[in-house]
Design a protein around this motif. Structure first.
Motif, PDB file in Angstrom:
ATOM      1  N   ILE A  32       0.834  -1.208   0.000  1.00  7.06           N
ATOM      2  CA  ILE A  32       0.000   0.000   0.000  1.00  7.06           C
ATOM      3  C   ILE A  32       0.864   1.252   0.000  1.00  7.06           C
ATOM      4  CG2 ILE A  32      -1.646   1.323   1.387  1.00  7.06           C
ATOM      5  CD1 ILE A  32      -2.806  -1.407   2.288  1.00  7.06           C
ATOM      6  N   ASP A  36      -0.515   1.445  -5.570  1.00  7.50           N
ATOM      7  CA  ASP A  36      -1.962   1.479  -5.377  1.00  7.50           C
ATOM      8  C   ASP A  36      -2.487   0.085  -5.709  1.00  7.50           C
ATOM      9  OD1 ASP A  36      -4.563   2.281  -4.959  1.00  7.50           O
ATOM     10  OD2 ASP A  36      -4.788   3.200  -6.942  1.00  7.50           O
ATOM     11  N   GLU A  39      -7.848  -3.747  -5.054  1.00 10.87           N
ATOM     12  CA  GLU A  39      -8.624  -4.267  -3.936  1.00 10.87           C
ATOM     13  C   GLU A  39      -8.879  -5.755  -4.122  1.00 10.87           C
ATOM     14  OE1 GLU A  39     -12.357  -2.898  -1.220  1.00 10.87           O
ATOM     15  OE2 GLU A  39     -12.668  -2.799  -3.392  1.00 10.87           O
ATOM     16  N   ILE A  72      -6.107  -7.276   1.143  1.00  7.15           N
ATOM     17  CA  ILE A  72      -6.144  -5.822   1.032  1.00  7.15           C
ATOM     18  C   ILE A  72      -7.527  -5.380   0.563  1.00  7.15           C
ATOM     19  CG2 ILE A  72      -5.223  -3.806  -0.175  1.00  7.15           C
ATOM     20  CD1 ILE A  72      -2.554  -5.297  -0.382  1.00  7.15           C
ATOM     21  N   LYS A  74     -10.392  -1.837   0.338  1.00  7.19           N
ATOM     22  CA  LYS A  74     -10.543  -0.376   0.326  1.00  7.19           C
ATOM     23  C   LYS A  74     -11.976  -0.033   0.744  1.00  7.19           C
ATOM     24  CE  LYS A  74      -8.579   2.014  -2.946  1.00  7.19           C
ATOM     25  NZ  LYS A  74      -8.176   2.563  -4.276  1.00  7.19           N
ATOM     26  N   VAL A  76     -13.875   2.325   1.688  1.00  2.89           N
ATOM     27  CA  VAL A  76     -14.053   3.771   1.830  1.00  2.89           C
ATOM     28  C   VAL A  76     -15.484   4.131   2.209  1.00  2.89           C
ATOM     29  CG1 VAL A  76     -12.154   4.349   0.286  1.00  2.89           C
ATOM     30  CG2 VAL A  76     -14.430   3.952  -0.669  1.00  2.89           C
ATOM     31  N   ASN A 128      -6.123  -0.745   9.910  1.00  2.00           N
ATOM     32  CA  ASN A 128      -6.752   0.229   9.018  1.00  2.00           C
ATOM     33  C   ASN A 128      -5.907   1.482   8.868  1.00  2.00           C
ATOM     34  OD1 ASN A 128      -9.213  -1.300   8.624  1.00  2.00           O
ATOM     35  ND2 ASN A 128      -9.780  -0.728  10.707  1.00  2.00           N
ATOM     36  N   THR A 129      -5.978   2.047   7.676  1.00  2.98           N
ATOM     37  CA  THR A 129      -5.399   3.355   7.409  1.00  2.98           C
ATOM     38  C   THR A 129      -6.545   4.323   7.158  1.00  2.98           C
ATOM     39  OG1 THR A 129      -3.429   2.378   6.396  1.00  2.98           O
ATOM     40  CG2 THR A 129      -3.869   4.693   5.916  1.00  2.98           C
ATOM     41  N   HIS A 131      -8.361   8.009   6.252  1.00  2.00           N
ATOM     42  CA  HIS A 131      -8.247   9.256   5.490  1.00  2.00           C
ATOM     43  C   HIS A 131      -9.376  10.154   5.968  1.00  2.00           C
ATOM     44  CE1 HIS A 131      -7.217  11.978   2.251  1.00  2.00           C
ATOM     45  NE2 HIS A 131      -8.499  12.025   1.902  1.00  2.00           N
ATOM     46  N   ALA A 136      -9.423   4.380   4.461  1.00  3.60           N
ATOM     47  CA  ALA A 136      -8.863   4.387   3.114  1.00  3.60           C
ATOM     48  C   ALA A 136      -8.433   2.983   2.698  1.00  3.60           C
ATOM     49  CB  ALA A 136      -7.682   5.346   3.028  1.00  3.60           C
ATOM     50  N   TRP A 137      -7.739   2.295   3.597  1.00  3.94           N
ATOM     51  CA  TRP A 137      -7.230   0.948   3.332  1.00  3.94           C
ATOM     52  C   TRP A 137      -7.428   0.071   4.549  1.00  3.94           C
ATOM     53  CZ3 TRP A 137      -5.519  -0.349  -1.451  1.00  3.94           C
ATOM     54  CH2 TRP A 137      -5.073   0.669  -2.301  1.00  3.94           C
ATOM     55  N   SER A 138      -7.641  -1.199   4.326  1.00  2.00           N
ATOM     56  CA  SER A 138      -7.649  -2.185   5.402  1.00  2.00           C
ATOM     57  C   SER A 138      -6.772  -3.360   4.995  1.00  2.00           C
ATOM     58  CB  SER A 138      -9.064  -2.698   5.693  1.00  2.00           C
ATOM     59  OG  SER A 138      -9.862  -1.695   6.286  1.00  2.00           O
TER      60      SER A 138
END
Length: 253
Positions: A32, A36, A39, A72, A74, A76, A128-129, A131, A136-138
């Motif tokens: 990540i 990019d 998913e 991975i 996403k 959102v 998790n990341t 935003h 944004a990302w997991s």
């Protein structure tokens, strides 16, 4: 080498196989950071040398005997306060995969463990990341004991111990099935079917509506699990009152 062909739109369509690595979650997080990734990309290894569990524990598994991988996503569409819903989706997908093999003894132990009876079969670690106020990302890390039969802990178990097959279980086949179920549950979450998912989760919840001993802040008490709140905290009734506990705030005894 993992070559799988799941009947999915995205989950498991891209596989990064590593014969050995310290942590599939770390490898996925590095992907990540560098690029990019698509998913649904999965990082899988035969030998994870420094896997992480909840509460800072180490996840140990014999090389080549178990499923150790990270997915991975996403998500959102999820806010930061709704992170636990992804945990529910992942837990249900594992149950969907394994319950036909293990029956009604399969349980989800809050917050991140998979149990058969009173023994641990697997664990989940979601990182998790954020935003702003959304995810944004997991990176969804999973370790499932499959063909291993010798453990250093008596509370651990595996598929092969619980439902033995003459030649053991096909690891790529199990991973492919899991990809199909996780995509179903993930899309169910994305479409807003939270009431259905919560009902399914509570049916699988370890010690749900049973008296059990817990420890919190150094105090041991007996309570009854009544469910989870919208933030994913465990609701435990004690002495006519319901208290809510977040991650690391309460332990099963």
């Amino acid at each position: 080498m993992y070559k799988i062909y799941p009947k999915t739109l995205f989950a498991g369509q891209i596989i990064k196989y590593l014969p050995s690595c310290q942590s599939t979650n770390d490898e996925a997080s590095d992907m990540i950071a560098r690029e990019d990734p698509v998913e649904g990309t999965i990082v899988v290894t035969d030998n994870q040398t420094a896997g992480r569990g909840q509460r800072g524990n180490v996840w140990l598994a014999q090389a080549g005997q178990n499923l150790t991988f990270s997915l991975i996503l996403k998500p959102v569409f999820l806010s930061a306060t709704d992170q636990f819903w992804l945990n529910i989706a992942i837990s249900l997908a594992i149950a969907d995969t394994l319950q036909p093999l293990l029956g009604d003894e399969l349980r989800v132990k809050w917050p991140n463990d998979i149990y058969v009876g009173d023994q641990k079969l697997g664990g989940i670690l979601i990182e998790n990341t954020l935003h702003g106020y959304t995810i944004a990302w997991s990176v969804v890390g999973m370790g499932i004991n499959v063909n291993q039969i010798d453990f250093s802990y008596p509370t651990a178990t595996s598929l092969q111990q619980q439902a033995p097959l003459p030649n053991g279980y096909d690891l790529p086949g199990l991973l492919s099935s899991y990809c199909e179920y996780i995509e179903q549950r993930y899309l169910q979450l994305r479409s807003g079917q939270r009431d259905v998912m919560k009902a399914d989760y509570l049916r699988l919840l370890y010690r749900f509506q049973e008296a059990h001993r817990f420890e919190s802040a150094g105090r041991v008490f007996t309570g009854i699990i009544e469910g989870i709140d919208p933030a994913g905290r465990l609701a435990i009734a004690e002495g006519g009152q319901i208290r809510h506990f977040g991650f690391k705030e309460v332990a099963f005894l």
